[in-house]
Design a protein around this motif. Structure first.
Motif, PDB file in Angstrom:
ATOM      1  N   VAL A 175      50.196  30.982  84.177  1.00 45.62           N
ATOM      2  CA  VAL A 175      51.209  31.053  85.229  1.00 45.62           C
ATOM      3  C   VAL A 175      52.132  32.203  84.876  1.00 45.62           C
ATOM      4  CG1 VAL A 175      53.107  29.865  86.364  1.00 45.62           C
ATOM      5  CG2 VAL A 175      51.073  28.576  85.660  1.00 45.62           C
ATOM      6  N   ARG A 176      52.258  33.163  85.790  1.00 54.08           N
ATOM      7  CA  ARG A 176      53.129  34.313  85.587  1.00 54.08           C
ATOM      8  C   ARG A 176      53.979  34.484  86.838  1.00 54.08           C
ATOM      9  NH1 ARG A 176      50.060  39.181  83.655  1.00 54.08           N
ATOM     10  NH2 ARG A 176      50.371  38.205  81.625  1.00 54.08           N
ATOM     11  N   ASN A 177      55.298  34.507  86.644  1.00 53.14           N
ATOM     12  CA  ASN A 177      56.234  34.632  87.766  1.00 53.14           C
ATOM     13  C   ASN A 177      55.981  33.580  88.843  1.00 53.14           C
ATOM     14  OD1 ASN A 177      57.440  36.825  86.526  1.00 53.14           O
ATOM     15  ND2 ASN A 177      56.092  38.284  87.540  1.00 53.14           N
ATOM     16  N   GLY A 178      55.659  32.374  88.400  1.00 52.57           N
ATOM     17  CA  GLY A 178      55.463  31.263  89.320  1.00 52.57           C
ATOM     18  C   GLY A 178      54.120  31.239  90.033  1.00 52.57           C
ATOM     19  N   LYS A 179      53.210  32.165  89.693  1.00 50.51           N
ATOM     20  CA  LYS A 179      51.898  32.207  90.338  1.00 50.51           C
ATOM     21  C   LYS A 179      50.801  31.999  89.307  1.00 50.51           C
ATOM     22  CE  LYS A 179      53.450  35.447  93.832  1.00 50.51           C
ATOM     23  NZ  LYS A 179      53.360  36.804  94.328  1.00 50.51           N
ATOM     24  N   ARG A 180      49.789  31.239  89.678  1.00 49.65           N
ATOM     25  CA  ARG A 180      48.636  31.054  88.803  1.00 49.65           C
ATOM     26  C   ARG A 180      47.703  32.234  88.954  1.00 49.65           C
ATOM     27  NH1 ARG A 180      48.084  24.970  90.588  1.00 49.65           N
ATOM     28  NH2 ARG A 180      49.520  24.070  89.095  1.00 49.65           N
ATOM     29  N   ILE A 181      47.369  32.851  87.823  1.00 51.23           N
ATOM     30  CA  ILE A 181      46.495  34.018  87.862  1.00 51.23           C
ATOM     31  C   ILE A 181      45.486  33.941  86.723  1.00 51.23           C
ATOM     32  CG2 ILE A 181      48.216  35.509  88.942  1.00 51.23           C
ATOM     33  CD1 ILE A 181      48.663  36.779  86.164  1.00 51.23           C
ATOM     34  N   LEU A 182      44.428  34.739  86.832  1.00 49.96           N
ATOM     35  CA  LEU A 182      43.454  34.871  85.755  1.00 49.96           C
ATOM     36  C   LEU A 182      43.714  36.180  85.031  1.00 49.96           C
ATOM     37  CD1 LEU A 182      40.152  33.763  87.519  1.00 49.96           C
ATOM     38  CD2 LEU A 182      41.367  32.559  85.714  1.00 49.96           C
ATOM     39  N   VAL A 183      43.675  36.118  83.710  1.00 48.92           N
ATOM     40  CA  VAL A 183      43.853  37.310  82.885  1.00 48.92           C
ATOM     41  C   VAL A 183      42.749  37.317  81.835  1.00 48.92           C
ATOM     42  CG1 VAL A 183      46.355  37.391  83.226  1.00 48.92           C
ATOM     43  CG2 VAL A 183      45.424  36.170  81.269  1.00 48.92           C
ATOM     44  N   PRO A 184      42.457  38.480  81.254  1.00 43.43           N
ATOM     45  CA  PRO A 184      41.463  38.525  80.182  1.00 43.43           C
ATOM     46  C   PRO A 184      41.880  37.591  79.037  1.00 43.43           C
ATOM     47  CG  PRO A 184      42.017  40.743  80.895  1.00 43.43           C
ATOM     48  CD  PRO A 184      42.971  39.816  81.581  1.00 43.43           C
ATOM     49  N   ALA A 185      40.910  36.901  78.460  1.00 41.58           N
ATOM     50  CA  ALA A 185      41.184  35.936  77.399  1.00 41.58           C
ATOM     51  C   ALA A 185      41.841  36.588  76.191  1.00 41.58           C
ATOM     52  CB  ALA A 185      39.897  35.233  76.990  1.00 41.58           C
ATOM     53  N   THR A 186      41.676  37.903  76.036  1.00 42.61           N
ATOM     54  CA  THR A 186      42.256  38.598  74.889  1.00 42.61           C
ATOM     55  C   THR A 186      43.727  38.969  75.102  1.00 42.61           C
ATOM     56  OG1 THR A 186      41.447  40.685  75.786  1.00 42.61           O
ATOM     57  CG2 THR A 186      40.050  39.560  74.166  1.00 42.61           C
ATOM     58  N   GLU A 187      44.234  38.821  76.338  1.00 43.40           N
ATOM     59  CA  GLU A 187      45.627  39.186  76.628  1.00 43.40           C
ATOM     60  C   GLU A 187      46.583  38.217  75.948  1.00 43.40           C
ATOM     61  OE1 GLU A 187      48.602  39.307  80.423  1.00 43.40           O
ATOM     62  OE2 GLU A 187      46.641  40.228  80.696  1.00 43.40           O
ATOM     63  N   LYS A 188      47.589  38.789  75.281  1.00 44.68           N
ATOM     64  CA  LYS A 188      48.593  37.973  74.608  1.00 44.68           C
ATOM     65  C   LYS A 188      49.526  37.371  75.648  1.00 44.68           C
ATOM     66  CE  LYS A 188      52.230  38.091  71.169  1.00 44.68           C
ATOM     67  NZ  LYS A 188      53.063  38.910  70.321  1.00 44.68           N
ATOM     68  N   VAL A 189      49.716  36.065  75.585  1.00 42.84           N
ATOM     69  CA  VAL A 189      50.587  35.369  76.519  1.00 42.84           C
ATOM     70  C   VAL A 189      51.670  34.660  75.709  1.00 42.84           C
ATOM     71  CG1 VAL A 189      50.721  33.596  78.306  1.00 42.84           C
ATOM     72  CG2 VAL A 189      48.685  35.030  78.133  1.00 42.84           C
TER      73      VAL A 189
END
Length: 114
Positions: free
Chosen positions: A9-23
């Motif tokens: 969840v980013r800025n209130g929206k559910r999104i898909l990101v690469p699994a390697t992205e640091k969250v």
């Protein structure tokens, strides 16, 4: 080859990101702060801080870092220029000249780059 993805969840929206992205795990961060810094957490929940934050966003509704006349960016956060975990920052925590209006992106770059 298909790159593995993860849902966030980013800025209130559910999104898909690469699994390697640091969250950044904000929930874990907030729990840790509550254990280690209860006075600061109480401050951020106080009516005095909420009023100061509201007044700052009214007086300066655009991000002070990245907003330009050609590309205005709405501020969503009020940030302390000097961190509140220092004695000077704590003393000036409600001083309007010590506060800046930032968008989420600029706030996170500043806060989590340390």
């Amino acid at each position: 080859m298909v790159q593995p993805m993860k849902r966030i969840v980013r800025n209130g929206k559910r999104i898909l990101v690469p699994a390697t992205e640091k969250v950044v795990d904000h929930k874990g961060y907030d729990k840790q702060r509550m254990r280690n810094e209860p006075e600061r957490i109480r401050f951020y929940k106080s009516a005095r801080w909420k009023k100061a934050r509201e007044l700052k966003l009214i007086s300066n509704p655009l991000c002070e870092q990245c907003s330009t006349p050609d590309d205005p960016v709405l501020a969503e956060m009020v940030d302390h220029m000097i961190e509140t975990n220092t004695s000077e920052g704590w003393e000036r925590r409600l001083d309007e000249e010590h506060l800046q209006s930032l968008c989420w992106s600029c706030h996170n770059k500043k806060t989590f780059s340390k």
